[in-house]
Each structure stands twice: as structure tokens, then as C-alpha cells.
Design an enzyme around this catalytic site. Sequence first.
Site, PDB file in Angstrom:
ATOM      1  N   HIS A  23      -2.013  -2.791  12.760  1.00 26.12           N
ATOM      2  CA  HIS A  23      -2.721  -4.051  13.018  1.00 26.12           C
ATOM      3  C   HIS A  23      -2.416  -4.512  14.445  1.00 26.12           C
ATOM      4  CE1 HIS A  23      -3.005  -5.121   8.462  1.00 26.12           C
ATOM      5  NE2 HIS A  23      -4.047  -4.428   8.856  1.00 26.12           N
ATOM      6  N   HIS A  79     -11.978   0.035   0.020  1.00 20.54           N
ATOM      7  CA  HIS A  79     -11.653  -1.031   0.999  1.00 20.54           C
ATOM      8  C   HIS A  79     -12.045  -0.474   2.361  1.00 20.54           C
ATOM      9  CE1 HIS A  79      -9.384  -3.829   3.422  1.00 20.54           C
ATOM     10  NE2 HIS A  79      -8.311  -3.071   3.565  1.00 20.54           N
ATOM     11  N   GLU A  81     -11.415  -1.553   5.676  1.00 24.33           N
ATOM     12  CA  GLU A  81     -10.693  -1.733   6.928  1.00 24.33           C
ATOM     13  C   GLU A  81     -10.682  -0.368   7.636  1.00 24.33           C
ATOM     14  OE1 GLU A  81      -7.009  -3.759   6.283  1.00 24.33           O
ATOM     15  OE2 GLU A  81      -6.654  -4.026   8.429  1.00 24.33           O
ATOM     16  N   ASP A  83      -8.597   1.592   8.922  1.00 20.86           N
ATOM     17  CA  ASP A  83      -7.643   2.656   8.578  1.00 20.86           C
ATOM     18  C   ASP A  83      -8.142   3.500   7.400  1.00 20.86           C
ATOM     19  OD1 ASP A  83      -7.169   0.244   7.165  1.00 20.86           O
ATOM     20  OD2 ASP A  83      -5.151   0.861   6.621  1.00 20.86           O
ATOM     21  N   HIS A 145      -6.391  -6.909  -0.024  1.00 22.09           N
ATOM     22  CA  HIS A 145      -6.194  -8.091   0.792  1.00 22.09           C
ATOM     23  C   HIS A 145      -7.426  -8.499   1.603  1.00 22.09           C
ATOM     24  CE1 HIS A 145      -5.429  -5.951   4.818  1.00 22.09           C
ATOM     25  NE2 HIS A 145      -5.793  -5.014   3.975  1.00 22.09           N
ATOM     26  N   ASP A 164      -4.909  -0.335  -0.735  1.00 21.64           N
ATOM     27  CA  ASP A 164      -3.717  -0.919  -0.110  1.00 21.64           C
ATOM     28  C   ASP A 164      -2.723  -1.455  -1.151  1.00 21.64           C
ATOM     29  OD1 ASP A 164      -4.465  -0.361   2.499  1.00 21.64           O
ATOM     30  OD2 ASP A 164      -5.375  -2.319   2.846  1.00 21.64           O
ATOM     31  N   TYR A 192       5.862  -4.115   2.912  1.00 19.55           N
ATOM     32  CA  TYR A 192       4.402  -4.096   2.875  1.00 19.55           C
ATOM     33  C   TYR A 192       3.891  -5.320   2.116  1.00 19.55           C
ATOM     34  CZ  TYR A 192      -0.245  -1.979   2.614  1.00 19.55           C
ATOM     35  OH  TYR A 192      -1.588  -1.724   2.756  1.00 19.55           O
ATOM     36  N   HIS A 225      -1.845   4.248   1.163  1.00 18.76           N
ATOM     37  CA  HIS A 225      -0.762   4.484   2.134  1.00 18.76           C
ATOM     38  C   HIS A 225       0.494   4.881   1.364  1.00 18.76           C
ATOM     39  CE1 HIS A 225      -2.976   2.506   5.384  1.00 18.76           C
ATOM     40  NE2 HIS A 225      -3.167   1.467   4.603  1.00 18.76           N
TER      41      HIS A 225
HETATM   42 FE   FE2 Z   1      -6.262  -3.001   4.485  1.00 17.88          FE
HETATM   43 FE   FE2 Z   2      -4.764   0.087   4.623  1.00 17.63          FE
END
Ligand code: FE2
Ligand code: FE2
Length: 395
Positions: A23, A79, A81, A83, A145, A164, A192, A225
Site C-alpha cells: 500500500h 476482490h 484491489e 494486488d 476490506h 484478504d 495483518y 496472501h
Molecule cells: Fe485488499
Molecule cells: Fe490483498
Amino acid sequence: MGKKITDKVTWVGKIDWELKHFHGDELSTNRGSSYNSYLIRDQKTALIDTVWQPYDTEFVARLKEEIDLDRIDYIIMNHNEIDHSGALPELMREIPDTPIYCTAKGEAIIRGHYHQDWNFVNVKTGDTLELGETTLTFIEATMLHWPDTMFTYMSGENILFSNDGFGQHFATETLYNDTVDASELYYEAEKYYANILNPFSMMATKKVNEILAMNLPITLICPSHGVIWKDEPTQIITKYLEWADAYQENQVTIIYDTMWNSTRAMAEAIAAGIQSVDPMVRVKLMNAAKDDKSDIMTEVFRAKAVLVGTPTINNGYSFAIAGILELMKGLKFKKKKAAAFGSYGWSGEAVKQITEKLGTAGFEAVNDGYRTLWVPDQEQIEKCREFGAEFARAL
Ligand SMILES: [Fe+2]
Ligand SMILES: [Fe+2]
Ligand SMILES: Cc1cc2nc3c(=O)[nH]c(=O)nc-3n(C[C@H](O)[C@H](O)[C@H](O)COP(=O)(O)O)c2cc1C
């Protein structure tokens, strides 16, 4: 090459041993990370999530070693995002018509990121996708999230693909929770949670209870992750319920910054004062400018009370403490007590400012804080010790 997880599921992600910041520089990832992507081969073939953009060509090339890309029937994006979605453009160049299953918010996010008119299929909680012997069921996990987040449950193999959720920034070649050092793993899982998921604790409690109420058999939890939870997979679910419930241990975390060591001497005296009242309480001192900020947040997460110290600098508090207070506010910690302290030379407004700031960050200030003028002498050190003792008595 991929790593076989079950007869039908293969891990096709990327292990990123070098990742140290995430991030931007909001979060430290000292043990690296991984972007887990999973290929499911039943009568139909589905790919769950992709990897971070810098690894997109590597990802697609390795996926080609695993399967003829045209045989992928569905892409599931839990998700979006970057990544996890970052390799989508590279993949979609090869298979542009393949349907992408995601929530409506997921579609909006993919469109907002990549500006492509791909073949989106919006799914909601309870929607299913038959793969043959196994079935995927989608479970929206809004704001865990991001607004788009969902989990995918694979019946037949009893796997929860949680993205996540239940993840950790933890690089491992061996992939499973029972193959890594347990205390390292738990530290990373907790870090995390504290640094990413804590603001959404109410949603976490609700979602975890909802999943438990579904009574799904869970053999594996496959996050996006870090390790796959294979040995007693529900242990991390139980932990999340604890962490989401205003988690605290018998710990006081003292965070300070100092230019000439006066505030540090105060911090040490306060620590001794706390210990004198409660020898069992774990007291941790962290230098805001020297310690890792994400580790500091993890120690705030664990604490029942926090003390923040700074010298007064240019009528305010220090640069490092400003950052720490901003992180503390954003992570929305609950039910933690707090106080401020620091050394000053003439105007000394920092302690009052921090006390106020702690209040707006959701901490309960138990007093108005404590200041010393210039370098504390023995008498002042005694008073700091007494301040620490009073603080401990107020907990
Ligand atoms: Fe995320
Ligand atoms: Fe992630
Ligand atoms: C760059 C700088 C700016 C400062 N600005 C203020 C100030 O605005 N008001 C004040 O009361 N003291 C100010 N001080 C004095 C410090 O607060 C004082 O030296 C204090 O004892 C330092 O604590 P430390 O040893 O923990 O760094 C300033 C000191 C420095 C070096």
C-alpha cells in the site's frame, strides 16, 4: 509451475520474498508476501483471482504451462484491489471473452481500474456456479476490506477461498500453516488484522458468525496472501472472532519520540511506575521514529492502554508521532485507555494536543497527561514514575 493442493485445485500464484512495503509505504511486510491465485479443474475450469501487476507476464506464462488458457471457463474475482486484479489485463488479452464472476461493486472497481468492457457476471450471496463434481457458492463480504469483497466456497472439496480475509503477508515456499513457524505466522496474521482489517471489525464479527451458522464443512481456507490454513483451518476463524471483539491483552504500549532523550527518560520512568503497581502487566516501549510503524500498530492493537509521548516541537508534536496518531485514528481501535506525556522548553502545547487527538481517535484519555520542563532531574523522574503508577491504577 503451480503447486497441487487437491486433485482439482492448483495454486498458481506468485511468492514475493522481496516485498517489504505494501500500500505504498502504509504497511511494512517484513516477511514478504504472496499473491495466491487458484486454478480449479473439474468438468469446468475456473481461475480464482490473479496476482499483482508487476508479475502479470510471469503469471500468464506460468499459467500457460499449467493449462491451455482457452480451457478456462470462468474467472472468479473475489476482490479487485490491484494486488489481485493486476494481472487481469494481461490475461484478458489472451482470453478476452471469458466471463469474470464478481460482485456488482467488483465490476465497478474493475471498470474503474482497467477501463475495459469485459464479460462481467455479477453474483450475490448464495449464487452458485456448477463446475461438475464440485460447486462454487459466492458469499459477499462487503467492506472486508473493500466494497467488492466476496468469499467463494467450493463444496465437494470444502474449501473457502477467502481472499484478504484470514491472509497474512508471509512468504512461504511450502504454502501450509503447519509447515511454517507458528509464532511467526501468528504474528503476521495478527499484524495483518490489526493494520488492515481492524477498522472493519463489526463486519468481521457478523460475517464470521454468518459463515459459522451456515455449518459448511471447511477442510481448507485458501486466502490470497500467505499460508493456506490446512491444519485445524478453523483456528484462524476463532482468532478472528477474538480479534474483532475489541481485542486486548494485559499490555500497555508506550510510544514516544525524542530529540535529546528527555521524553525517552520520561517513558522509561513511566514504564517503571506502571510495573511497580502491576508487575504482571506487559509494558512495551517503542520509539515512533525508529520502530516499524506497522509493528507499533500491532502493539497498539494488543494493548489495553497506550501512552504517547513527544517533545514539543514548533508548538506541536513530532513528525513521527503525527504519523503514528494518524494511523491510530484510522485503524479505529476500541475500548483502549490512553494518556500523553512529553518534555518541553517554553510553550509546551504538545501534551494537550495529543490528549485531544487521542480522544478524537477513539481512545479514552484517563488524565490530562504529564509534562516536564527541559531535561528531567531526579525529582521529575520520580514524578514520571508516580504518573505511570497512577495510570496503572486507573486501568
Ligand atoms: Fe485488499
Ligand atoms: Fe490483498
Ligand atoms: C526544533 C525545535 C523546536 C522546538 N519547539 C518548541 C516549542 O514550540 N515549544 C516548546 O515548548 N519547546 C520547544 N522546543 C524545546 C523542546 O521541547 C525541549 O528541548 C525538550 O526538552 C526536548 O525533549 P526531548 O529531549 O525529548 O527531545 C523545541 C526544540 C527544538 C529542537
